[in-house]
Design a protein around this motif. Structure first.
Motif, PDB file in Angstrom:
ATOM      1  N   PRO A 156       0.798  -1.225   0.000  1.00  0.00           N
ATOM      2  CA  PRO A 156       0.000   0.000   0.000  1.00  0.00           C
ATOM      3  C   PRO A 156       0.829   1.272   0.000  1.00  0.00           C
ATOM      4  N   SER A 157       0.109   2.360  -0.153  1.00  0.00           N
ATOM      5  CA  SER A 157       0.672   3.699  -0.098  1.00  0.00           C
ATOM      6  C   SER A 157      -0.037   4.473   1.012  1.00  0.00           C
ATOM      7  N   SER A 158       0.451   5.662   1.304  1.00  0.00           N
ATOM      8  CA  SER A 158      -0.221   6.563   2.251  1.00  0.00           C
ATOM      9  C   SER A 158       0.260   7.986   1.993  1.00  0.00           C
ATOM     10  N   LYS A 159      -0.231   8.911   2.772  1.00  0.00           N
ATOM     11  CA  LYS A 159       0.047  10.327   2.529  1.00  0.00           C
ATOM     12  C   LYS A 159       1.535  10.652   2.592  1.00  0.00           C
ATOM     13  N   ARG A 160       2.289   9.945   3.424  1.00  0.00           N
ATOM     14  CA  ARG A 160       3.720  10.245   3.546  1.00  0.00           C
ATOM     15  C   ARG A 160       4.493   9.942   2.269  1.00  0.00           C
ATOM     16  N   HIS A 161       3.881   9.168   1.387  1.00  0.00           N
ATOM     17  CA  HIS A 161       4.504   8.834   0.107  1.00  0.00           C
ATOM     18  C   HIS A 161       4.631  10.069  -0.793  1.00  0.00           C
ATOM     19  N   GLN A 162       3.872  11.142  -0.472  1.00  0.00           N
ATOM     20  CA  GLN A 162       3.953  12.364  -1.274  1.00  0.00           C
ATOM     21  C   GLN A 162       5.361  12.953  -1.297  1.00  0.00           C
ATOM     22  N   LYS A 163       6.141  12.687  -0.268  1.00  0.00           N
ATOM     23  CA  LYS A 163       7.491  13.243  -0.176  1.00  0.00           C
ATOM     24  C   LYS A 163       8.543  12.369  -0.867  1.00  0.00           C
TER      25      LYS A 163
END
Length: 288
Positions: A101-108
């Motif tokens: 999975p992914s999550s919001k912290r992946h934006q960086k």
């Protein structure tokens, strides 16, 4: 060795995530072991299969390590062993279907990769997936609508690139950019392992003049790389994107399920016994 397929279009709104999810479900339905990799920072595929975990503020700010690692840590720490990758893989409630999975912290992640200025930034994902691909029949990578270091990693890691488009000029431009990126990677980096599987139309309204005209144009330009199976506009697809529920559980008899099944058969990526499972499911056993 499992086939790795990236679903890519630099234009948003063409149905990449829903296509990835439905294709993964149908492949798993045949008995294949399927792994989805959510490379999109929006994390919608992770939400669809209930694998999304919200990041608390200290994790987003990198003051704390997360309780559950995901695709972010794969890139941040450049995992290259089965022992490092396997804890990232989560089972879904769909039989035979798993998820990184992914999550919001992946934006960086893109900025973090670029800031390191290392020579092997393009192959982080490829080296990671190489350690586990033997455990799966198919690995599907859902990409953000962007041409960035994550998309480049996805192409490097893949055997095939599959591109959904809508009947409009914007999504076709995204297709052209995707093809240009594949060509550049193959030529500039002498990469022969990835090829363009093809493109297909989503949210199709087949009875319109515009659809018929543009489909003819796409066929003339792309030949066998333009799949004749199109995915009809279907409210059920929009609903699963809202309630985050797999379509075979929510609406197994909807038009989209039939169309995506026909698309997989047309793509010809399954062994004969698995093709028969899908053909039988939509009442076409005699055609096989």
């Amino acid at each position: 060795m499992g086939k790795i397929i990236s679903i890519i279009n630099n234009k948003g709104g063409v149905g990449k995530t829903s296509s990835t999810g439905i294709l993964a479900e149908l492949l798993a339905f045949t008995g294949c072991r399927v792994l989805c990799v959510d490379l999109d920072q929006q994390s919608n595929l992770s939400m669809l299969f209930n694998c999304y975990v919200k990041d608390p503020v200290p994790v987003l700010n990198w003051r704390e390590r997360p309780e559950e690692e995901n695709i972010t840590e794969l890139f941040r720490y450049r995992y290259r062993s089965r022992e490092e990758i396997e804890p990232l893989i989560k089972p879904t409630f769909v039989k035979n279907l798993y998820m990184i999975p992914s999550s919001k912290r992946h934006q960086k992640t893109p900025d973090q990769i670029i800031a390191e200025k290392l020579s092997n930034n393009n192959t982080i994902l490829k080296k990671s997936l190489a350690t586990i691909r033997d455990g799966y029949d198919y690995i599907l990578i859902d990409n953000a609508p962007a041409s960035d270091i994550l998309t480049v990693n996805s192409i490097f890691a893949s055997d095939y690139v599959l591109t959904p488009v809508r009947i409009d000029g914007f999504s076709y431009k995204g297709l052209e950019e995707t093809l240009d990126t594949i060509t550049y990677i193959k030529d500039e980096h002498d990469v022969d392992s990835v090829s363009f599987l093809g493109t297909f139309v989503t949210q199709a309204e087949r009875n319109t003049v515009l659809y018929r005209d543009l489909k003819e144009s796409y066929t003339d330009e792309l030949g066998g790389k333009f799949f004749q199976t199109s995915i009809r506009k279907d409210i059920r697809v929009s609903e699963i994107e809202t309630i985050f529920k797999p379509i075979l559980d929510y609406a197994p008899n909807t038009n989209a399920v039939y169309d995506y099944t026909r698309l997989i058969l047309e793509m010809n990526i399954l062994p004969e016994d698995k093709k028969k499972v899908l053909a039988y499911a939509i009442g076409e056993r005699e055609d096989m």
